[in-house]
Enzyme design. Structure first.
Site, PDB file in Angstrom:
ATOM      1  N   GLU A 110       0.781  -1.229   0.000  1.00 15.22           N
ATOM      2  CA  GLU A 110       0.000   0.000   0.000  1.00 15.22           C
ATOM      3  C   GLU A 110       0.818   1.288   0.000  1.00 15.22           C
ATOM      4  OE1 GLU A 110      -3.468   0.245  -0.106  1.00 15.22           O
ATOM      5  OE2 GLU A 110      -3.335  -1.888  -0.581  1.00 15.22           O
ATOM      6  N   SER A 148     -42.965 -35.804  40.929  1.00 14.15           N
ATOM      7  CA  SER A 148     -42.472 -36.145  42.267  1.00 14.15           C
ATOM      8  C   SER A 148     -41.094 -35.584  42.576  1.00 14.15           C
ATOM      9  CB  SER A 148     -42.450 -37.668  42.432  1.00 14.15           C
ATOM     10  OG  SER A 148     -43.770 -38.184  42.411  1.00 14.15           O
TER      11      SER A 148
END
Length: 830
Positions: free
Chosen positions: A90, A488
């Site tokens: 770049e 239960s």
């Protein structure tokens, strides 16, 4: 000569005027474009959207959540190789120019002149600083105006910030394709590596992406991507940043990427990860979740999670296969390339090692199947076509679930499968326990579902969570979102309420038919035991819980009162409000597995309140802790001057005591009896001290087991999402308890057999297990050590009053009867 001097003077004057006019014009342009430039000082406080990362308890990555997949990396943490790769691609003069590369601008201008009128996009000459100005402060508009503003901003940015700061902003902001922003995220997305692990070839490929990430896709545009990557490698070599050997190797390296998933990164952790995501969303909102860069450390134990997922899935599958084969998922035309057609059918991604397949041909002895081909990163279907064989052993379980052949074991593969059937299959396991090469077993997605939660009882930390068979199939989390009747398994709350208020495990209650007038025209309620018509007569509370006797529980609830039971249910967090109906003492209300496991944790830890949590700690993007689950005070933990033989740090636990520690031990001891000789004997096989309780709802729609060792609690329910009968005998003891057994065998395999701790004050007295009375010196046949609080030891005998009449109906004492005969702790008959 004079004329020449005058002419030169004229030229100088004219040149001066032109120069001044140019300077004035340039100054005017600069002034014009500078009037509305963005405020570049905001870069100083720049906080980019950063993904939230969720980790398991051991630090392994569980999930990532973001709109822009970005991890912010300080420039000091970026390897030199990566920096050089981006500079080579770049802006190789980045550390020399003042924000504008004039030679690059000249090249771009010349190229623009050459391509004028060709409709080609002008080549940029932007430096990294100019790209920072554009990406942060401007738009992507292609115009001279934007370029002028970009150049002006670049020069101002260069005067304000250091080169390293500018480069740090650039490397963390740029979009690099596949949803990745910044080099840290891109490194993970493309190569599943940290930036420190990147090779020259990999760093060069990432550096090639900023200009056109879509055009350099590693699969769709593979050749172009390789070409651009090698260009960056050449620039690295040209600048002297790598050696010739490194460059040669990098050019030859294949471009292989690993697309990182967005979902849970730990197999079987999908339900847990989604629950954490919802928690963070509710705490901090969407923006903080997806952009705040939070670091979340969860309570998940990956090993325990895998064990929970494995055993829960096996339990669901085993039950479902017993119901028979329901048929293929769908039918497929297998003429032509069956792989392309099969690839278009959605398969579940989280049920490995099961694989989607299509039946290609069948015979009596076998069927040839073709497996669904995978897809490459770009979405293309793999060309490989894998096949296998399903033998008769692989379909022997597949009895017809309906029709004339219902319940019959198949004698030929062709009775079960036919060409074009789309099915699931996995490797066939032989009688020796090893995979049979090339042979597969028919699989069926279970219709039944359920959930499992595993918790540390001392802290409330959820170690594992299974919310269903497959998250990919259904994201509904049955562990936290499904409200089911616990049956239960709720009874220990009822019994602990009694034990906390004067009753003992040896208190005797009549197990006999009972009728309850519900009033207001609701009729008479006649609760029954699971084994209808079978009653024990006078029974201790220990035996009543061990055998899960409903009539005893109803009588006990009637005696102590439903408001008291409702208060305890609220204390334990099982229900927010419990209606004052006796049926709720049998678990008729609806709650979640998570709530039940949390309640049982309070039995296991001696009655201390715990709050279930999936999160240990949350830190913001700067590492500051913004949430911590453990709120206990640690006195002496801060030692700024180092260790100087000061007293050891002390944890101060101010959590509420919701149950007397002695009561907690009594109910734990009673539930140990449930495992040793009651409805949960399947769990006895674990071979370690385990306490727990089964649960089966009306019409056998849900099967439950919740139990614990001294250091781990597990809760399970199994049932259809749209509740229906599971079949006669489908109780918690037959369906849920075996799953818990298989899980606890794995989870406690390396743990010593630690007994439950007896709290101070508890007296262990030998009693007759049948009557609850003190055992005599010569009694050895059916004696047990029972736990009693001070002052509640049983008498040597009791009077049997009002047991039942000749028809078996319970006889209640008259209003004038001596109530002392029924006082809790005296062994009186209720």
């Amino acid at each position: 000569m004079r004329l020449l001097v005058r002419f030169l003077g004229f030229l100088f004057a004219a040149g001066t005027v032109v120069f001044l006019v140019g300077v004035a014009a340039a100054a005017g342009l600069i002034w014009h474009f500078s009037r509305d430039l963005p405020d570049y000082s905001q870069l100083q406080d720049y906080e980019p959207p950063v993904m939230t990362r969720v980790h398991a308890a051991d630090g392994s990555l569980l999930g990532e959540y973001s709109k822009e997949r970005r991890l912010y990396l300080p420039i000091q943490a970026v390897p030199k190789l990566v920096i050089n790769a981006f500079l080579a691609a770049e802006d190789k003069n980045f550390y020399e120019h003042g924000g504008i590369d004039y030679s690059g601008m000249a090249r771009a201008a010349l190229l623009y002149a050459q391509n004028y009128g060709s409709n080609r996009r002008p080549q940029g000459a932007s430096t990294i600083t100019q790209q920072v100005a554009k990406n942060f402060l401007l738009t992507n508009e292609v115009s001279f105006t934007r370029k002028i503003k970009e150049a002006l901003l670049a020069m101002r940015i260069e005067r304000t910030y250091s080169k390293d700061k500018i480069l740090e902003l650039y490397l963390n902001e740029i979009y690099l394709g596949l949803g990745a922003y910044g080099i840290a995220a891109a490194s993970l997305v493309y190569f599943d590596k940290s930036v420190n692990e990147l090779t020259v070839a990999e760093a060069s490929y990432l550096a090639a992406l900023p200009k056109a990430p879509a055009a350099l896709h590693p699969v769709r545009n593979h050749d172009r991507a390789i070409e651009r990557r090698n260009y960056v490698v050449d620039r690295l070599l040209e600048n002297g940043w790598i050696k010739q050997a490194d460059a040669d190797k990098a050019r030859k390296d294949p471009l292989i990427v690993t697309n990182r998933a967005n979902g849970a990164h730990i197999f079987a952790g999908e339900y847990f990860a989604e629950e954490v995501r919802r928690d963070i969303f509710e705490r901090y909102g969407e923006k903080k979740l997806y952009e705040g860069g939070l670091s979340v450390r969860t309570t998940l134990d990956p090993k325990i999670q895998m064990e929970a997922r494995k055993t829960m899935a096996a339990g669901l599958v085993n039950y479902d296969e017993q119901q028979g084969w329901r048929g293929a998922i769908s039918k497929l035309d297998i003429t032509g390339d069956w792989g392309v057609k099969l690839a278009d059918i959605k398969s579940l991604s989280d049920i490995s090692p099961w694989r989607l397949a299509v039946v290609l041909d069948t015979s009596d002895q076998s069927a040839r199947i073709g497996f669904q081909p995978g897809r490459e990163l770009g979405g293309a279907i793999n060309k490989d076509r894998q096949t296998g064989i399903i033998t008769l052993d692989g379909v022997r379980w597949a009895k017809a679930a309906s029709g004339p052949a219902r319940g019959k074991t198949p004698s030929a593969v062709s009775q079960v499968l036919s060409p074009g059937d789309v099915i699931y299959a996995d490797t066939l396991i032989g009688k020796d326990g090893n995979p049979v090469e090339g042979q597969y077993r028919l699989r069926q997605l279970p219709e039944v579902s359920g959930a499992m939660v595993v918790m540390d009882p001392w802290t409330g930390r959820v170690l594992a969570m299974v919310g269903g068979f497959s998250f990919d199939q259904s994201q509904f989390n049955r562990a936290t979102q499904a409200y089911r009747q616990p049956g239960s398994s709720f009874k220990p709350i009822v019994y602990s309420s009694a034990l906390d208020n004067g009753y003992t495990p040896s208190t005797v209650v009549v197990d006999a038919p009972i009728e309850i007038d519900q009033g207001q025209g609701a009729g008479v309620w006649r609760p029954e035991n699971y084994s209808a018509g079978k009653y024990q007569g006078p029974t201790t509370l220990r035996n009543a819980l061990r055998l899960s006797l409903n009539t005893v529980t109803v009588r006990l609830a009637q005696d102590i009162g439903m408001p008291l039971i409702g208060e305890y249910a609220k204390r334990f967090g099982v229900y927010d409000e419990l209606p004052n109906y006796l049926s709720y003492a049998l678990g008729a209300g609806e709650t979640t597995v998570m709530r039940m496991v949390t309640a049982y944790s309070m039995f296991a830890n001696g009655g201390r309140r715990v709050k279930a949590t999936l999160i240990d700690r949350i830190q913001d993007r700067y590492g500051h802790t913004i949430f911590k689950h453990d709120q206990r005070e640690c006195r002496g933990c801060d030692a700024p001057s180092g260790w100087k033989n000061q007293p050891e740090p002390q944890l101060v636990d101010r959590r509420e005591q919701v149950l007397d520690p002695m009561t907690a031990y009594q109910i734990t001891s009673m539930m140990e009896g449930v495992v040793q000789a009651g409805t949960a004997t399947a769990v006895k096989e674990v071979g370690k001290p385990i306490a727990g309780k089964t649960g089966t709802t009306n019409d056998e729609k849900d099967a439950w087991f919740v139990g614990f060792s001294p250091d781990i609690v597990v809760g399970i329910y199994m049932g259809y999402d749209k509740p229906r009968n599971l079949g006669r005998g489908a109780t918690g003891g037959h369906l849920a308890a075996p799953i818990a057994r298989d899980f606890l065998k794995l989870a406690l395999a390396d743990k010593p057999a630690i007994p439950f701790k007896v709290p101070a004050g508890i007296k262990l007295i030998r009693v007759d297990s049948k009557t609850g009375m003190r055992a005599g010196p010569g009694d050895t046949g059916r004696t047990i050590l029972e736990a009693f609080k001070p002052g509640t030891a049983p008498p040597d005998n009791y009077s049997v009053i009002g047991v039942a009449d000749a028809d078996g109906r319970s006889l209640q004492p008259s209003p004038d009867a001596d109530r002392s005969l029924f006082r809790p702790g005296t062994g009186g008959l209720y």
